[in-house]
Enzyme design. Structure first.
Site, short mmCIF file in Angstrom:
data_model
loop_
_atom_site.label_atom_id
_atom_site.label_comp_id
_atom_site.label_asym_id
_atom_site.label_seq_id
_atom_site.Cartn_x
_atom_site.Cartn_y
_atom_site.Cartn_z
N HIS A 1 0.82 -1.22 0.00
CA HIS A 1 0.00 0.00 0.00
C HIS A 1 0.86 1.27 0.00
O HIS A 1 0.38 2.33 -0.39
CB HIS A 1 -0.99 -0.01 1.17
CG HIS A 1 -0.41 0.28 2.51
ND1 HIS A 1 -0.02 -0.71 3.38
CD2 HIS A 1 -0.14 1.44 3.15
CE1 HIS A 1 0.45 -0.17 4.50
NE2 HIS A 1 0.40 1.15 4.38
N ASP B 1 0.41 -7.61 1.38
CA ASP B 1 0.81 -6.23 1.64
C ASP B 1 2.32 -6.08 1.69
O ASP B 1 2.86 -5.29 2.45
CB ASP B 1 0.19 -5.67 2.93
CG ASP B 1 0.22 -4.13 2.97
OD1 ASP B 1 0.27 -3.51 1.90
OD2 ASP B 1 0.22 -3.57 4.08
N SER C 1 4.72 2.43 8.14
CA SER C 1 4.42 1.37 7.19
C SER C 1 5.65 1.03 6.35
O SER C 1 6.25 1.92 5.74
CB SER C 1 3.28 1.78 6.27
OG SER C 1 2.04 1.68 6.91
#
Length: 308
Positions: free
Chosen positions: A54, A84, A163
């Site tokens: 993402h 992911d 992230s």
């Protein structure tokens, strides 16, 4: 100084140099535009880095900056929405790799340290414990809806920008890639294990991951002692739903079935099932053994290739 502080400091000093702040770019109507930012972890000598899918969604290029002030342009090598995970590569200045560990050895309550770049603050460190293992995390990319399986839950604080950063154990080994997905409200990380290593290798080689699709929605379940002795394993996968028209449906699998083996191998978690569903399983007969109404039932399913 106390032992806890010494451990966190030692791990932070060992891992932080290998974690980059990443900014990614894409093509807009008026040329290149900034799409977002996150973190990435160098894991090979020749500059390959791990981050989240993402983080690089829609990106064509970007820049990675390290805590020592060096940086490099990056290329997007491949991304896998289902896990992911994404692989990017530095094109010039190369930092040495972090040491990858194995999340299979993690236990609830174990110390973990998160290193990333929240809100652009390079080399930020938070510490906590493993709060849970084998979690499922719903995620979305555009119209694509997926459930990321077997994620690590931690109480180490994660914020946007974390992230793609590293989740390390007390020995400085990277056991997960942090994923701070907006709205999740949890500290979560994609584990580094045998399955994700296969995903990473596929992304490095081909830029994508080919998977086989069965069409089962299932959850792990512990077997009672009598049943465990009968079938020779302690856990199985309870089928919650079978997708209409899927290979599992065509094979005759039903909601309520207890899946014991797939490809003649015991399954007890989402990961153990996923191990059977990579490219080589596409179009090949796959034996599935289930317990249904107290009786053992063997069926043959033929997985198809998973599409978006």
């Amino acid at each position: 100084m106390d032992a806890y502080s010494r451990t966190v400091i030692t791990v932070a000093e060992a891992v932080a140099p290998h974690v980059a702040a990443v900014e990614v770019m894409g093509q807009g109507r008026n040329g290149r535009v900034r799409l977002g930012a996150g973190s990435a972890v160098v894991f090979t000598e020749d500059g390959y880095m791990l981050t989240n899918a993402h983080v690089v969604a829609g990106a064509t290029s970007g820049w990675a900056a390290f805590a020592d002030g060096t940086g490099t342009e990056i290329e997007i090598r491949g991304a896998d929405v289902l896990s992911d995970l994404a692989v990017i590569r530095g094109l010039s200045h190369l930092q040495g790799p972090a040491q990858l560990g194995d999340a299979e050895g993690l236990r609830v309550g174990q110390l973990v340290i998160a290193v990333g770049n929240p809100l652009g603050l390079a080399g930020s460190v938070t510490a906590g414990v493993v709060s849970g293992l084998g979690r499922s995390m719903p995620t979305a990319l555009g119209r694509t809806r997926r459930v990321i399986e077997d994620v690590i839950q931690t109480d180490a604080a994660l914020n946007p920008g974390n992230s793609g950063g590293a989740l390390a154990d007390s020995r400085g080994r990277v056991v997960g890639i942090n994923t701070a997905v907006a709205g999740a409200g949890l500290g979560l990380a994609v584990p580094i294990n045998a399955t994700t290593r296969r995903i990473i290798a596929a992304l490095m080689a081909d830029g994508r991951v080919r998977r086989a699709y069965l069409g089962l929605v299932s959850s792990p379940i512990a077997l009672n002692e009598t049943l465990a002795l009968r079938v020779g394993q302690r856990k199985g996968l309870r089928v919650a739903d079978v997708i209409a028209g899927s290979p599992a449906d065509h094979a005759g699998l039903k909601a309520g079935d207890l899946v014991l083996t797939v490809g003649q191998r015991p399954v007890s978690s989402a990961e153990s099932l996923q191990k059977q569903l990579f490219a080589e399983a596409i179009g090949a007969p796959l034996a599935v053994t289930v317990l249904r109404n107290g009786a053992m039932v063997d069926v043959i399913a033929v997985p198809v290739e998973m599409t978006e």
